[in-house]
Design a protein around this motif. Structure first.
Motif, PDB file in Angstrom:
ATOM      1  N   SER A 467       0.823  -1.214   0.000  1.00  0.00           N
ATOM      2  CA  SER A 467       0.000   0.000   0.000  1.00  0.00           C
ATOM      3  C   SER A 467       0.854   1.261   0.000  1.00  0.00           C
ATOM      4  O   SER A 467       0.398   2.326  -0.420  1.00  0.00           O
ATOM      5  N   MET A 468       2.108   1.152   0.459  1.00  0.00           N
ATOM      6  CA  MET A 468       2.963   2.331   0.539  1.00  0.00           C
ATOM      7  C   MET A 468       3.642   2.655  -0.790  1.00  0.00           C
ATOM      8  O   MET A 468       4.353   3.654  -0.907  1.00  0.00           O
ATOM      9  N   PHE A 469       3.433   1.801  -1.800  1.00  0.00           N
ATOM     10  CA  PHE A 469       3.950   2.070  -3.150  1.00  0.00           C
ATOM     11  C   PHE A 469       2.823   2.339  -4.143  1.00  0.00           C
ATOM     12  O   PHE A 469       3.091   2.662  -5.298  1.00  0.00           O
ATOM     13  N   ASP A 470       1.572   2.165  -3.719  1.00  0.00           N
ATOM     14  CA  ASP A 470       0.427   2.149  -4.629  1.00  0.00           C
ATOM     15  C   ASP A 470      -0.214   3.530  -4.737  1.00  0.00           C
ATOM     16  O   ASP A 470      -0.529   4.156  -3.717  1.00  0.00           O
ATOM     17  N   LEU A 471      -0.389   4.013  -5.968  1.00  0.00           N
ATOM     18  CA  LEU A 471      -1.042   5.306  -6.203  1.00  0.00           C
ATOM     19  C   LEU A 471      -2.396   5.155  -6.891  1.00  0.00           C
ATOM     20  O   LEU A 471      -2.921   6.124  -7.433  1.00  0.00           O
ATOM     21  N   ALA A 472      -2.960   3.955  -6.854  1.00  0.00           N
ATOM     22  CA  ALA A 472      -4.184   3.694  -7.621  1.00  0.00           C
ATOM     23  C   ALA A 472      -5.455   3.784  -6.798  1.00  0.00           C
ATOM     24  O   ALA A 472      -6.536   3.558  -7.328  1.00  0.00           O
ATOM     25  N   ASN A 473      -5.364   4.120  -5.533  1.00  0.00           N
ATOM     26  CA  ASN A 473      -6.563   4.148  -4.691  1.00  0.00           C
ATOM     27  C   ASN A 473      -6.586   5.415  -3.842  1.00  0.00           C
ATOM     28  O   ASN A 473      -6.129   5.418  -2.712  1.00  0.00           O
ATOM     29  N   PRO A 474      -7.104   6.536  -4.372  1.00  0.00           N
ATOM     30  CA  PRO A 474      -7.716   6.682  -5.693  1.00  0.00           C
ATOM     31  C   PRO A 474      -6.666   6.950  -6.771  1.00  0.00           C
ATOM     32  O   PRO A 474      -5.573   7.427  -6.478  1.00  0.00           O
ATOM     33  N   ALA A 475      -7.014   6.668  -8.002  1.00  0.00           N
ATOM     34  CA  ALA A 475      -6.107   6.909  -9.116  1.00  0.00           C
ATOM     35  C   ALA A 475      -6.005   8.404  -9.394  1.00  0.00           C
ATOM     36  O   ALA A 475      -6.969   9.154  -9.209  1.00  0.00           O
ATOM     37  N   LEU A 476      -4.821   8.825  -9.810  1.00  0.00           N
ATOM     38  CA  LEU A 476      -4.611  10.225 -10.197  1.00  0.00           C
ATOM     39  C   LEU A 476      -5.147  10.449 -11.597  1.00  0.00           C
ATOM     40  O   LEU A 476      -4.821   9.701 -12.520  1.00  0.00           O
ATOM     41  N   ASP A 477      -5.942  11.483 -11.756  1.00  0.00           N
ATOM     42  CA  ASP A 477      -6.525  11.832 -13.057  1.00  0.00           C
ATOM     43  C   ASP A 477      -5.805  13.070 -13.577  1.00  0.00           C
ATOM     44  O   ASP A 477      -6.176  14.204 -13.271  1.00  0.00           O
ATOM     45  N   TRP A 478      -4.763  12.853 -14.366  1.00  0.00           N
ATOM     46  CA  TRP A 478      -3.917  13.963 -14.789  1.00  0.00           C
ATOM     47  C   TRP A 478      -4.592  14.881 -15.792  1.00  0.00           C
ATOM     48  O   TRP A 478      -4.249  16.064 -15.879  1.00  0.00           O
ATOM     49  N   VAL A 479      -5.535  14.376 -16.540  1.00  0.00           N
ATOM     50  CA  VAL A 479      -6.255  15.252 -17.478  1.00  0.00           C
ATOM     51  C   VAL A 479      -7.043  16.302 -16.704  1.00  0.00           C
ATOM     52  O   VAL A 479      -6.995  17.502 -17.003  1.00  0.00           O
ATOM     53  N   ASN A 480      -7.738  15.871 -15.660  1.00  0.00           N
ATOM     54  CA  ASN A 480      -8.511  16.823 -14.866  1.00  0.00           C
ATOM     55  C   ASN A 480      -7.614  17.689 -13.989  1.00  0.00           C
ATOM     56  O   ASN A 480      -7.907  18.871 -13.760  1.00  0.00           O
ATOM     57  N   ILE A 481      -6.524  17.111 -13.466  1.00  0.00           N
ATOM     58  CA  ILE A 481      -5.589  17.908 -12.672  1.00  0.00           C
ATOM     59  C   ILE A 481      -5.044  19.055 -13.512  1.00  0.00           C
ATOM     60  O   ILE A 481      -5.034  20.217 -13.092  1.00  0.00           O
ATOM     61  N   ALA A 482      -4.568  18.722 -14.710  1.00  0.00           N
ATOM     62  CA  ALA A 482      -3.998  19.744 -15.587  1.00  0.00           C
ATOM     63  C   ALA A 482      -5.039  20.773 -15.987  1.00  0.00           C
ATOM     64  O   ALA A 482      -4.784  21.988 -15.959  1.00  0.00           O
ATOM     65  N   SER A 483      -6.220  20.309 -16.355  1.00  0.00           N
ATOM     66  CA  SER A 483      -7.277  21.236 -16.775  1.00  0.00           C
ATOM     67  C   SER A 483      -7.644  22.188 -15.645  1.00  0.00           C
ATOM     68  O   SER A 483      -7.864  23.382 -15.868  1.00  0.00           O
ATOM     69  N   GLY A 484      -7.680  21.671 -14.422  1.00  0.00           N
ATOM     70  CA  GLY A 484      -7.999  22.512 -13.282  1.00  0.00           C
ATOM     71  C   GLY A 484      -6.947  23.564 -12.997  1.00  0.00           C
ATOM     72  O   GLY A 484      -7.232  24.575 -12.345  1.00  0.00           O
ATOM     73  N   LEU A 485      -5.725  23.357 -13.487  1.00  0.00           N
ATOM     74  CA  LEU A 485      -4.643  24.322 -13.301  1.00  0.00           C
ATOM     75  C   LEU A 485      -4.381  25.133 -14.564  1.00  0.00           C
ATOM     76  O   LEU A 485      -3.381  25.855 -14.642  1.00  0.00           O
ATOM     77  N   GLY A 486      -5.281  25.024 -15.555  1.00  0.00           N
ATOM     78  CA  GLY A 486      -5.206  25.884 -16.726  1.00  0.00           C
ATOM     79  C   GLY A 486      -4.429  25.353 -17.901  1.00  0.00           C
ATOM     80  O   GLY A 486      -4.171  26.093 -18.860  1.00  0.00           O
ATOM     81  N   VAL A 487      -4.045  24.057 -17.874  1.00  0.00           N
ATOM     82  CA  VAL A 487      -3.268  23.462 -18.963  1.00  0.00           C
ATOM     83  C   VAL A 487      -4.147  22.465 -19.715  1.00  0.00           C
ATOM     84  O   VAL A 487      -4.737  21.565 -19.105  1.00  0.00           O
ATOM     85  N   SER A 488      -4.234  22.606 -21.032  1.00  0.00           N
ATOM     86  CA  SER A 488      -5.020  21.661 -21.828  1.00  0.00           C
ATOM     87  C   SER A 488      -4.342  20.300 -21.800  1.00  0.00           C
ATOM     88  O   SER A 488      -3.116  20.195 -21.815  1.00  0.00           O
TER      89      SER A 488
END
Length: 535
Positions: A467-488
């Motif tokens: 669990s200390m290596f796992d980033l899938a719970n919850p998964a990172l959504d980079w499309v929405n992260i970027a869009s929320g910071l102004g990057v297409s």
């Protein structure tokens, strides 16, 4: 003239005109004076490691320092990781750190991180650090800092806020630039003799020796003497590579692959680089990647005049007119298809990256495959953010490089886990319209830690460990992260999708992000099993 004006006059008279900033209460007079100064460009960043990492990237490409503006001890502490990397790379950076008023500091010891201990923090990651004792001294320290920074030093000025507004004398006329010390004639002669003794030799380059005229001279020396051009594992400054550039191989990061890479070398000569010490110690393992029988010799350190040292060695070896071995352009092939792997991403970059682009690599476990696949790309500069071992420098270094080189396309390959350390840099990219294609390699894990765990584990991993290596719970959504910071942003799950998205992104002037769903490299699992069997 007040102290803030004296400080900025000292900086701008020396050509320091770009300020990466995350200011607070104690820097308001400085912000006001920046606003009135026609020749100071402020770049607002939302977290201090973005500030310091961007200053690092800017200086590596510009060859001269930017200034950072940070808020008291806590703000400076937030930026220490990227200053650590910059210090290991001998990158010129000038930090201005606000502090509470000098008359306020002694009276409120409960706020000592804000008030009295900033200079102690500064010494940890600065070659030179001073706290101003008067408004006039702000200008004096500004002059001193610019001279030292241009010689490859990190300089930090702690500036109590009352000295910003108090009356100050104009700053002194800056002295002539510092001259780097020369390598000793005996060192040149010893290196010449090593190159003539018939043993397999690596000429290990770092710092300024990895670029421009210095790399060309090193290439001629290597061609004449049959030495191999090598780079330190994390190249400091930038490495010139690709079509038409001298061929340089990087010493691998992992101990086992480094030992395999260097096993046949009988001697290594270092020019602006340090010996190949493994980044982390391992139980019952060596600390050097070179064999014990391999002779190690530093001809010139990063603090010395590397150009003069290489010119002297070229003259001594008779290689001044020798033609160097150059990288050929990789022949065009059909676009990669099928599964989106690091190799497929590298093949696409090799095919499409424009001439004179800048490749910033914090791809972590996917990095070696991408690096190997892009060696035959068009001529480009390569930046490695993790020169000191602190991760998270990819986004800010790309931002700084884009500010330094606005007419060049920046291509960043960024691992997802380390990208979250400084994701705020995306907002500054959007605000500054920085010309960056950020490729986020999403494998939903701190994959490298699985490999490191193979070195110490005695049995299978349990769910708590995993669990200390796992980033899938919850998964990172980079499309929405970027869009929320102004990057297409877009998403690619196949090699074909990535090729199309990257080709489209190159047509855009400004920041874009491509989230790439990549599997953890199969080779990594094989390597982890090898380590587990041999530890």
């Amino acid at each position: 003239m007040n102290g803030a004006q004296a400080l900025f006059k000292a900086l701008t008279d020396a050509g320091v005109t770009t300020c990466f900033a995350n200011p607070g209460t104690s820097e308001m007079q400085l912000v006001y004076e920046i606003g009135l100064a026609a020749n100071v460009r402020p770049i607002l960043c939302l977290q201090e490691d973005v500030v310091t990492g961007a200053a690092d990237g800017y200086a590596r490409m510009k060859g001269s320092p930017a200034v950072t503006l940070l808020h008291v001890g806590s703000g400076f502490a937030n930026g220490i990781a990227m200053l650590h990397n910059a210090g290991r790379a001998n990158t010129p950076v000038i930090n201005i750190v606000g502090a509470n008023a000098s008359y306020h500091q002694p009276n409120y010891p409960e706020h000592e991180l804000i008030n009295g201990r900033v200079i102690d923090l500064a010494h940890v990651v600065s070659h030179w650090a001073r706290e101003a004792r008067s408004a006039s001294e702000l200008g004096e320290l500004g002059v001193e800092a610019t001279v030292l920074a241009k010689a490859g030093k990190i300089c930090t000025i702690v500036a109590p806020t009352n000295f910003h507004w108090e009356e100050a004398a104009p700053p002194p006329i800056p002295p002539t630039a510092l001259h780097r010390p020369m390598a000793s004639p005996d060192a040149i002669t010893h290196a010449e003799n090593m190159l003539a003794n018939g043993k397999k030799t690596g000429l290990v380059l770092g710092n300024l020796a990895l670029r421009g005229d210095l790399l060309e001279i090193a290439g001629r020396i290597a061609a004449k003497t049959n030495a191999k051009l090598l780079s330190e594992t994390f190249p400091s400054f930038s490495l010139a590579r690709g079509e038409g550039r001298p061929i340089v191989e990087i010493i691998p990061y992992f101990l086992e692959t480094g030992l395999e890479f260097l096993k046949d070398f009988e001697q290594l000569i270092f020019v602006g680089a340090l010996p190949p010490v493994v980044t982390f110690a391992y139980r019952n393992k060596p600390t050097l990647k070179s064999e014990p029988r391999c002779a190690l010799f530093t001809m010139a350190s990063a603090d010395q005049d590397l150009l003069a040292a290489l010119e002297s060695l070229a003259k001594a070896t008779g290689s001044a007119t020798t033609e160097t071995m150059r990288q050929a352009r990789q022949a065009a092939t059909t676009p990669p298809t099928g599964e989106l792997t690091a190799e497929a991403i590298g093949q696409t970059l090799c095919a499409l990256m424009p001439d004179n682009s800048i490749l910033v690599d914090e791809a972590a476990t996917n990095g070696p495959q991408i690096f190997a696949a892009t060696k035959g790309a068009r001529a480009h500069d390569y930046l490695s953010p993790v020169s000191g071992g602190a991760i998270g420098g990819g986004f800010p270094m790309a931002l700084g490089a884009a500010i330094a080189c606005p007419d060049r396309k920046i291509v960043l390959v960024q691992a997802d886990g380390s990208g979250m350390y400084t994701v705020q840099a995306l907002w500054s990219m959007a605000r500054e319209k920085a010309d960056i294609v950020a490729i986020v390699l999403r494998n939903d894990a701190y994959a490298v830690l699985g490999l490191e765990m193979a070195r110490v584990r005695e049995g299978d991993l349990n769910p708590k460990m995993e669990s200390m290596f796992d980033l899938a719970n919850p998964a990172l959504d980079w499309v929405n992260i970027a869009s929320g910071l102004g990057v297409s942003a877009s998403h690619a799950q196949t090699a074909e999708e990535f090729y199309r998205n990257f080709a489209s992104a190159l047509e855009v002037k400004g920041p874009t992000l491509i989230e790439c769903q990549v599997a953890i490299p199969k080779a990594l699992a094989v390597f982890a099993e090898f380590i587990n069997k041999t530890r």
